[in-house]
Design a protein around this motif. Structure first.
Motif, PDB file in Angstrom:
ATOM      1  N   GLY A 110       0.895  -1.033   0.046  1.00  0.00           N
ATOM      2  CA  GLY A 110      -0.120  -0.302  -0.249  1.00  0.00           C
ATOM      3  C   GLY A 110       0.786   0.910   0.246  1.00  0.00           C
ATOM      4  N   SER A 111       2.067   0.764   0.207  1.00  0.00           N
ATOM      5  CA  SER A 111       3.283   2.925   0.042  1.00  0.00           C
ATOM      6  C   SER A 111       2.959   2.936  -1.351  1.00  0.00           C
ATOM      7  CB  SER A 111       4.611   1.523   0.274  1.00  0.00           C
ATOM      8  OG  SER A 111       5.467   1.392  -0.539  1.00  0.00           O
ATOM      9  N   GLY A 112       2.903   4.227  -0.816  1.00  0.00           N
ATOM     10  CA  GLY A 112       3.184   5.490  -2.298  1.00  0.00           C
ATOM     11  C   GLY A 112       3.817   4.892  -3.994  1.00  0.00           C
ATOM     12  N   ARG A 113       4.642   5.314  -3.627  1.00  0.00           N
ATOM     13  CA  ARG A 113       5.588   4.586  -4.312  1.00  0.00           C
ATOM     14  C   ARG A 113       5.769   2.953  -5.679  1.00  0.00           C
ATOM     15  NH1 ARG A 113       9.691   8.356  -2.206  1.00  0.00           N
ATOM     16  NH2 ARG A 113       8.967   9.487  -2.624  1.00  0.00           N
ATOM     17  N   THR A 114       5.416   2.499  -4.052  1.00  0.00           N
ATOM     18  CA  THR A 114       5.977   0.678  -3.360  1.00  0.00           C
ATOM     19  C   THR A 114       4.158   0.150  -3.484  1.00  0.00           C
ATOM     20  OG1 THR A 114       8.069   0.609  -3.935  1.00  0.00           O
ATOM     21  CG2 THR A 114       7.459  -1.098  -4.150  1.00  0.00           C
ATOM     22  N   PRO A 115       3.164  -0.222  -4.450  1.00  0.00           N
ATOM     23  CA  PRO A 115       1.503  -0.199  -4.277  1.00  0.00           C
ATOM     24  C   PRO A 115       1.768  -1.886  -3.740  1.00  0.00           C
ATOM     25  CG  PRO A 115       1.514   1.142  -5.929  1.00  0.00           C
ATOM     26  CD  PRO A 115       3.168   0.642  -6.141  1.00  0.00           C
ATOM     27  N   LEU A 116       2.345  -2.463  -4.379  1.00  0.00           N
ATOM     28  CA  LEU A 116       2.245  -4.239  -3.939  1.00  0.00           C
ATOM     29  C   LEU A 116       3.242  -3.977  -2.845  1.00  0.00           C
ATOM     30  CD1 LEU A 116       1.620  -5.876  -7.193  1.00  0.00           C
ATOM     31  CD2 LEU A 116      -0.006  -5.071  -5.257  1.00  0.00           C
ATOM     32  N   GLY A 117       4.449  -3.247  -2.518  1.00  0.00           N
ATOM     33  CA  GLY A 117       4.990  -3.283  -1.832  1.00  0.00           C
ATOM     34  C   GLY A 117       6.222  -4.452  -1.714  1.00  0.00           C
ATOM     35  N   ALA A 118       7.050  -3.956  -1.278  1.00  0.00           N
ATOM     36  CA  ALA A 118       8.395  -4.328  -1.401  1.00  0.00           C
ATOM     37  C   ALA A 118      10.057  -4.850  -0.066  1.00  0.00           C
ATOM     38  CB  ALA A 118       9.759  -4.194  -2.514  1.00  0.00           C
ATOM     39  N   ILE A 119      10.154  -5.364   0.601  1.00  0.00           N
ATOM     40  CA  ILE A 119      11.351  -5.230   1.358  1.00  0.00           C
ATOM     41  C   ILE A 119      12.815  -5.245   0.691  1.00  0.00           C
ATOM     42  CG2 ILE A 119      11.854  -6.668   2.887  1.00  0.00           C
ATOM     43  CD1 ILE A 119       9.878  -5.682   3.789  1.00  0.00           C
ATOM     44  N   THR A 120      13.965  -4.302   0.625  1.00  0.00           N
ATOM     45  CA  THR A 120      14.602  -4.782   0.351  1.00  0.00           C
ATOM     46  C   THR A 120      15.690  -4.804   1.450  1.00  0.00           C
ATOM     47  OG1 THR A 120      13.618  -2.511  -0.985  1.00  0.00           O
ATOM     48  CG2 THR A 120      16.120  -3.057  -1.369  1.00  0.00           C
ATOM     49  N   GLN A 121      16.551  -5.208   0.937  1.00  0.00           N
ATOM     50  CA  GLN A 121      17.986  -5.787   2.108  1.00  0.00           C
ATOM     51  C   GLN A 121      19.055  -5.616   1.124  1.00  0.00           C
ATOM     52  OE1 GLN A 121      17.137  -7.325   5.178  1.00  0.00           O
ATOM     53  NE2 GLN A 121      19.613  -6.683   5.104  1.00  0.00           N
ATOM     54  N   ASP A 122      20.167  -4.504   1.981  1.00  0.00           N
ATOM     55  CA  ASP A 122      21.194  -3.136   0.965  1.00  0.00           C
ATOM     56  C   ASP A 122      22.300  -4.340   1.785  1.00  0.00           C
ATOM     57  OD1 ASP A 122      22.357  -2.726  -0.819  1.00  0.00           O
ATOM     58  OD2 ASP A 122      19.934  -1.494  -1.048  1.00  0.00           O
ATOM     59  N   ASN A 123      23.178  -4.654   1.018  1.00  0.00           N
ATOM     60  CA  ASN A 123      24.974  -4.986   2.218  1.00  0.00           C
ATOM     61  C   ASN A 123      25.644  -4.466   1.415  1.00  0.00           C
ATOM     62  OD1 ASN A 123      23.581  -6.429   4.118  1.00  0.00           O
ATOM     63  ND2 ASN A 123      23.695  -8.417   3.521  1.00  0.00           N
ATOM     64  N   TYR A 124      26.217  -3.647   2.183  1.00  0.00           N
ATOM     65  CA  TYR A 124      27.918  -2.173   1.583  1.00  0.00           C
ATOM     66  C   TYR A 124      29.317  -3.149   2.641  1.00  0.00           C
ATOM     67  CZ  TYR A 124      24.455   0.549  -0.388  1.00  0.00           C
ATOM     68  OH  TYR A 124      23.783   0.886  -1.210  1.00  0.00           O
TER      69      TYR A 124
END
Lengths: 484, 1053
Positions: free
Chosen positions: B492-506
């Motif tokens: 339901g979020s504005g830019r990603t209506p279907l939702g997303a989880i981003t795991q970022d490792n630097y």
């Protein structure tokens, strides 16, 4: 000289650094991107780019201008009152056309021609899709870079070719016509090609014969587009294709690109109108609804939804507080797919039939207008899943009658209906024939209150390329083939 | 191999230098000019050697030195004094407080300690005490307003938000313009890792945020290339050398210092809103409108029905934006333990900073642990090392136009009760006045980024005086961190209506090895001529890796795990590896302590340049002359005068992997609708690649920065007034840049060497002590900077080019010939001109030149012209004024600064004006207005002319007509005057502490950003949504700034 031993010991890191320098420093090859690819990973990108360019913002723009859709908010609302500027549509010009389908097709052609042309089939498809992309560019923007485009570093500021030269070619300026580009592609498809496409060909699954049907049908489309300006040339090309007798004759041959149902794989028309933050920027036009209901056309519920039980569209240019967006009619699954798969119908059997009907009527090319016209309606209605009995009744009720102009209007109206979801083709027809007659939007504004008949060169191109006029022609300046 | 022989040859030359004379034993006492008390811990060094000692608790010392040597006495906060021994056995010295900027020992490039008078270039030292206890956990922010020639701008008040720093202007079109940061000799990564598009993301930290300001002993800014040339390429934008507390010179005592502070933070700089008109348009209530052009609260409806069908009172909610924010807090605690003497020392430091931001769900928590020590073995080998571990946790929320809380806070109608209405429904979806817009509360709760940095950095140094005049040192430093981020966009979020989880490792890692050989002599060929030669070698390796897993299209609400995703197409990896081998040398000559010459050179061999052309050399020369000493000009008025000059050139290599054109996984579209390969189709997953938009170049050459600088140091009235002034002219040439190409070429840009960028500037620091009576002291420090940056040329046929990093709805931060770096280019409203008779909007009479052209039908501005400069962020000048009043143990410091001129491009500003919520839009709303400009007319004789615009518009059309997000209307003057910092400290008198275990107790209160005045902008213009980097001057709906007020205590025992 014990000190010297110590000194040398301390110099060890220096030695390590220097002695191994060439290898130590030879690490500048990127592990992140390939520097060469094979044509089978290029083709899907070229096809997707072509479909995406057609179905994304150019479709939103054109479908609103031709009053299939109503612009309820944001960019579409501006389009609906004829406000389109050079800041708009650069993503299409750049990301989807020149840096999208066009350069990708160009690179695929080069890949196909490499290794003694062992993948000529890819070159052939590449040329057909490149011609398609350039046709979109010139139909929308008029005179555009063509013969000097896509050369990368060799020409970072390509000059503009006249639309006339793009369609007709110009030997003096070494400009190949779009027709010849397609013909060259067809020749490539006939050439031996040890490496051939398979599942990587999302459109035709590697069936090269179907690509030949598509290439020839594209010649028909191009000829049709310029037919009012250049009737002789159009007639010649259409006769050439009819003589060859290789073109799309069945719905199964349509040049469709089918997207997927997962996000990031979906048709942009689905993403925009169903999922995105901007989904309430578009609704069905009540004017289109009127056209359909006037003909008692059974395709309307196939094309658009009835979430509140009834169709709910709005009059183009309307500015008012609208009822809840959950009740609006939107694109139905016929256009965008049940889960976003589309397809994008780039070249279709009904289109071919309507083109031939029109040219039989106007140019006198072979075929009976009524037969071809009925063939077009049947093809469209079959695609829409209309039962045969209903189709028969509809064809009977809507037989071609009246003057040539009246019959032409019937043909163009049916093509206008059948091509819901492909605003670009309809916009071309509407500009070319002024049919069907569209009424001005409410609150019409823009340059002079008239509908857009071309797109303004984008700000980015004008900024980066001094060969472009700034500000350049506005949206009320007709393109070359649009004679009235 | 030839180079090694060359090195050995130089070494053998060193061994031929003359041997030193006989030693004598001397002793003495060092006292303060303030009260005559003995100064403990004063550093005493035999000039030209590494030999030295420190004073004891009473200020006494004893030392054995060559009879003809000179001694340099230096102590933080006091002027350095040099004295000739001349066979005396007792040398007593009085040091003067408060003249620190004139003459002292400073740490220069490669950790070389130098007498400031010998430097031919500009440096500025900041004592640790000026950074500690200042209500500011970010070191760079704490530096604001205190330095000349340095521009520091925070991204926002968000906890841990990055801060941009540029020294003496922007010198590279494309490369990093942040100075090189060195902490205890460790090249310290100060990158900003941006997970998201910088236009949309949360505001990640620059990694200097990992340094605890409480643990800093001193900080030295090397401003120009001449100062930094020994560090090589990466210091061409200057260098900041940070020295942490080491325990050196503690007289064999162990001291424990505890500092603790607590601050509260409040949001500051929210625009002034009108509260007379509510939601709607054209004076009608519209329940899903983001505008406040609805009916007045007086005379309008008393209640209205919202989109949920509920009846609500129609009234103003004056604080509906302000109340969105909470009160934040910063709690800082640090314990330092240090001890040692001149031969041995150790230091331990443990610190924690916990900041809760003013935006809900934002925080920054940093924990630092540092251990370090130094010892001199019996065989004369000196070994030292430090290791630091830092953990920084940052919780942030996204900003930016559109689907972020801050992108919507500027679009809340005045009549919407943001805090009173629910923001989430039973299905965890946003509830708001418009279903297609996300409630700001929902955004900050359900679109969040959390990150954790774990970082270790340290050094290990071995050195030995092989001869009294010859030292060999090897230094290894390492700096490595992982930054693990989780970005949650709920369903339901504005830019990603279907939702997303981003795991970022630097992961980043930098290793450096430096061999430094130093030779010194007090008598080079003739009496009074000192010489110092340094030879060095540097081996550098930098590694970077990033893995991203994006699980998109979520299914289970509240399950914040990548496993909740069904589509993973945006996942990927990226890594870079680069190496550099450098050789450097520096020869310094001094004559009778008043004339100095320094010659430096460095050759680098970089992995990122074409192999056949990857070595480049660059030199520098600096001269310093002290006429007051040379001509014995010492007078009551002019106590010190030094003139200096330098020229330098520094080369800079490319980023890795720019030489080739590459292919990338294809994607099409933007945030509205997009596809990303591999496509998941009915037939399966299909890969797709296409040529990347960047054209590589096999002919890249290093870029160069060439700088000339002249400067002046003046001390008046026994150095009670000091002036340090510099003028510089820096030219950056053959810049490595991704030049924009016409899209129709099939590409977006190409990497090549282009153009020239020039920076000219004047900077000065004026210090003085206007009053010093009866223990009361008033110190003033004024710094001033004026820099003129100019893009001289780009490349034949290219007048402008976009800066890599972001353009948005028609605006592009750009380089533009004849303009300063980073102007914002976009579509400008056309204006009448009278210079080009063939051009558009020409007015031969000239009387209307410069006026806007008005559309004669609508009364609005005529269609915009593309590619025009809209906004120029270059300031006329910046200045900071610090006043310190001290009396006995009481000290009050007040720092004010000004940034005069420059412009900011603000989405928020355009938003609140065009949607009718800004205060001015409520004034005389019923009155018609006329946009400024003229209407083209055709005169009776057929010529064209203009007449003043007389087309009346409604208030809504007028304020909207001034321009929205991407237009010229979003440009505002960024001038701001600010009361930056106030700190009041009280040190308890020693007499009170006599019987306690405490050596020192001080308590204080401090405040930051207490007041600002920005006449041309609706909020605080000192924000920058892009954070640290080359794009500045943009406010694209970011978080606001804060005002911090707090109390602190410091104990030592």
């Amino acid at each position: 000289m014990t000190i010297n031993i110590k000194k040398i010991y301390l110099l060890t890191p220096l030695l390590l650094g220097m002695g191994a320098c060439s290898k130590f420093l030879d690490i500048n090859v990127t592990p992140n991107n390939p520097t060469a690819i094979t044509p089978n990973v290029s083709l899907p990108a070229v096809e997707a780019a072509a479909a995406f360019a057609n179905a994304n913002e150019l479709n939103r723009f054109a479908s609103v201008v031709v009053q299939h859709l109503y612009g309820a908010g944001g960019g579409p609302a501006a389009t609906d009152i004829y406000v389109t500027t050079g800041e708009d549509l650069n993503n299409q010009w750049q990301g989807e056309l020149y840096n999208g389908v066009l350069i990708d097709a160009q690179k695929m052609i080069e890949l196909g021609d490499a290794n003694n042309g062992n993948a000529k089939a890819y070159s052939g498809i590449g040329k057909i899709l490149k011609a398609y992309g350039f046709a979109v560019a010139t139909d929308c923007w008029g005179d555009v870079p063509y013969s000097q485009a896509l050369k990368g570093e060799a020409n970072t500021q390509p000059g503009i070719d006249k639309q006339e030269d793009i369609y007709k070619g110009n030997q003096a300026q070494n400009i190949q016509s779009l027709f010849d580009l397609v013909r060259e592609g067809l020749a490539d498809l006939d050439a031996p090609s040890p490496v051939k496409p398979g599942t990587d060909d999302i459109i035709y699954g590697g069936d090269l014969n179907k690509w030949k049907l598509a290439g020839n049908s594209m010649l028909l489309k191009f000829a049709n587009t310029i037919s009012r300006k250049e009737p002789e040339l159009a007639r010649t090309v259409i006769n050439e294709v009819l003589t060859r007798n290789v073109y799309i004759k069945s719905n199964a041959d349509d040049m469709n690109f089918r997207f997927g149902t997962a996000i990031n794989s979906q048709d942009p028309r689905y993403t925009y109108t169903i999922l995105s933050l901007f989904r309430d920027d578009l609704a069905m036009s009540s004017r289109f609804q009127g056209v359909m209901q006037g003909l008692s056309d059974p395709r309307l519920p196939v094309f658009f939804t009835r979430p509140g039980g009834n169709f709910l569209g709005f009059d183009n240019g309307l500015r008012a507080t609208l009822p809840s967006s959950t009740t609006w009619s939107r694109y139905n699954a016929y256009v965008i797919g049940a889960g976003g798969e589309g397809p994008v119908r780039m070249l279709t059997n009904f289109q071919r039939a309507f083109i031939l009907a029109e040219s039989a009527l106007i140019l006198g090319t072979p075929g009976v207008p009524q037969t071809l016209y009925a063939e077009g309606i049947r093809a469209s209605m079959t695609l829409a899943g209309i039962p045969v009995a209903q189709i028969d009744a509809y064809v009977t009720a809507n037989a071609l009658t009246g003057t040539t102009q009246e019959r032409l209007a019937q043909i163009m109206t049916q093509k206008y209906i059948a091509f819901v979801g492909n605003g670009l083709e309809v916009w071309n027809d509407v500009r070319r024939t002024n049919l069907p007659r569209l009424q001005l939007s409410q609150n019409a504004a823009g340059i002079d209150g008239t509908p857009q008949v071309r797109l303004q060169y984008t700000a980015t191109e004008r900024t980066r390329n001094p060969k472009f006029p700034n500000p350049g022609p506005q949206t009320n300046a007709r393109v070359w083939w649009d004679i009235d | 191999m030839r180079k090694i022989f060359f090195g050995s040859w130089l070494l053998s030359l060193l061994f031929c230098l003359p041997v030193l004379a006989q030693d004598v034993s001397i002793s003495g006492r060092v006292t303060s000019s303030d009260d005559g008390s003995g100064l403990p811990g004063v550093n005493i060094q035999v000039t030209g050697t590494t030999k030295g000692t420190t004073t004891d608790v009473d200020g006494r010392y004893r030392l054995s030195v060559p009879a003809n040597s000179r001694l340099a006495f230096s102590f933080i906060g006091f002027g350095t004094k040099e004295v000739s021994v001349n066979n005396q056995s007792t040398v007593n010295v009085v040091l003067t407080a408060g003249s620190q900027s004139l003459d002292e020992i400073v740490v220069t490039a490669q950790g070389i300690e130098r007498d400031k008078r010998s430097l031919g270039y500009s440096t500025q030292e900041i004592d640790g005490s000026q950074l500690s206890q200042r209500s500011e956990p970010n070191l760079l922010n704490a530096l604001q307003g205190k330095t000349a020639g340095v521009n520091i701008t925070g991204a926002s008040g968000a906890p841990g938000a990055s801060t941009n720093i540029n020294i003496r202007g922007i010198t590279s079109f494309n490369g990093s313009n942040q100075p090189l940061i060195i902490v205890d000799g460790i090249i310290f990564n100060n990158d900003v890792n941006n997970t998201q598009n910088t236009l949309f993301g949360s505001q990640p930290s620059n990694r200097l945020a990992d340094v605890n300001p409480e643990n800093i002993e001193s900080l030295n800014i090397l401003k120009g290339p001449a100062a930094a040339v020994l560090y090589g390429s990466r210091a061409s934008a200057g260098a900041i050398i940070i020295t942490t507390k080491s325990g050196r010179n503690n007289n064999n005592k162990t001291e424990v210092t505890v500092t603790s502070s607590y601050n509260v933070q409040d949001v500051y700089g929210i625009p002034k809103f009108q509260n007379d008109f509510g939601q709607g348009s054209q004076n009608l209530f519209v329940n899903n409108s983001t505008n406040s052009w609805g009916p007045g609260f007086v005379g309008g409806p008393t209640s209205v029905t919202n989109i949920q069908g509920q009846v609500r009172p129609y009234q103003a909610y004056p604080n509906n934006v302000r109340d969105f924010y909470r009160q934040g807090s910063i709690l800082q605690n640090t314990v330092n333990l240090a001890g040692g003497d001149v031969n041995r020392n150790f230091a331990l430091s443990v610190g924690n900073t916990t900041q809760q931001g003013v935006s809900p769900n934002t925080k920054f928590v940093r924990t630092n642990v540092q251990v370090g020590g130094e010892t001199r073995l019996n065989n004369g080998i000196k070994i030292s090392g430090t290791v630091s571990y830092v953990q920084s946790v940052q919780d942030g929320v996204v900003g930016g136009n559109g689907g972020s809380a801050f992108g919507q806070l500027t679009r809340i109608p005045r009549s919407y009760d943001l805090t009173g209405e629910p923001f989430v429904d039973a299905n965890l979806r946003s509830v708001y006045f418009n279903p297609t817009i996300i409630n700001p509360y929902w955004s900050v709760n359900y679109t969040r980024q959390k990150g954790q940095v774990d970082r270790v950095f340290g050094n290990f140094i071995v050195s030995k005086d092989i001869k009294p005049w010859l030292n060999v040192l090897y230094r290894v430093t390492g700096d490595t961190y992982t930054d693990r981020r989780k970005f949650t966009e709920a369903i339901g979020s504005g830019r990603t209506p279907l939702g997303a989880i981003t795991q970022d490792n630097y992961f980043t890692n930098e290793l450096n090895g430096d061999l430094i050989i130093t030779a010194k002599t007090n008598k080079l060929f003739l009496e009074g001529l000192t010489g110092n030669l340094i030879l060095g070698n540097n081996i550098n390796q930098r590694k970077f890796q990033n893995q991203t897993v994006v699980g998109a299209s979520l299914n289970i609400p509240g399950y914040e795990n990548v496993n909740n995703g069904t589509v993973f197409t945006n996942s990927g990896e990226s890594s870079t590896l680069r190496r550099l081998v450098g050789y450097y040398a520096q020869a310094s000559l001094g004559y009778n302590n008043y004339l100095f010459l320094e010659l430096s050179g460095r050759a680098d061999q970089s992995s990122t340049l074409p192999q056949n052309n990857n070595t480049y050399f660059y030199p520098s020369a600096a001269v310093s002359f002290v006429p007051t000493d040379a001509f014995k000009l010492d007078s009551k008025i002019l106590s010190y005068l030094k003139v200096r000059g330098s020229v330098a050139r520094v080369g800079r290599d490319a980023d890795p992997y720019l030489l080739n054109s590459v292919y990338t996984q294809s994607s099409f579209g933007n945030n509205v609708a997009s596809i990303q390969f591999p496509l998941a189709l009915a037939a399966g997953n299909i890969p797709g690649f296409g040529i990347s938009g960047r054209i590589g170049s096999q002919n890249l050459k290093p870029e160069f920065v060439t700088s000339a600088e002249v400067g002046l140091n003046v001390g008046l009235f026994d150095n009670r007034i000091g002036l340090d002034m510099a003028y510089f002219d820096t030219r950056s040439t053959q810049q490595i840049f991704d030049v924009a190409v016409a899209p129709t070429s099939g590409f977006d840009n190409r990497t090549t060497n282009v153009g020239e960028l020039r920076n000219r500037g004047i900077e000065f620091t004026l210090t003085g002590t206007p009053i010093r009576v009866n223990g009361f002291k008033w110190d003033v420090a004024l710094n001033f900077t004026r820099i003129r940056n100019n893009v001289v040329s780009i490349i034949e046929g290219v007048e402008q080019s976009t800066i890599v990093g972001g353009s948005f709805i028609g605006i592009s931060p750009s380089i533009f010939v004849g303009q300063p770096y980073g102007v914002i280019v976009g579509g400008a409203n056309p204006r009448v001109q009278s210079t080009d008779a063939n051009g558009a909007n020409y007015d031969p009479t000239g009387q209307f030149a410069g006026q806007y052209v008005i559309n004669p039908i609508t009364g609005g501005f005529a269609p915009t012209l593309a590619g025009k400069v809209l906004s120029n962020l270059q300031q006329n000048y910046t200045a900071g004024l610090s006043n310190t009043f001290s009396y006995k143990g009481l000290a009050l410091t007040i720092l004010a600064d000004v940034r005069q001129g420059g412009q900011i491009f603000s989405f928020g500003g355009a938003d609140v004006r065009s949607n009718g919520s800004l205060f001015v839009t409520g004034i005389d709303r019923d009155q018609p207005r006329i946009l400024p400009g003229v209407i083209p007319v055709t005169n009776a004789d057929g010529t064209r002319g203009y007449r003043p615009n007389n087309i009346q518009l409604s208030a809504q059309s007028y304020w909207g007509g001034l321009g929205g997000l991407g237009s010229e209307g979003a440009v505002f003057d960024a001038t701001v005057y600010r009361l930056r910092e106030v700190a009041l400290n009280y040190s308890l008198p020693k007499t009170l502490l006599g019987k306690t275990p405490f050596g020192n107790i001080s308590v204080g209160v401090s405040g930051r950003n207490l007041l600002f005045y920005a006449p041309g902008f609706i909020a605080d213009p000192e924000v920058n949504t892009q954070g640290a980097g080359n794009i500045q001057g943009l406010d694209l709906n970011g978080q606001p700034n804060t005002r911090n007020i707090g109390a602190n205590i410091r104990l030592t025992f």
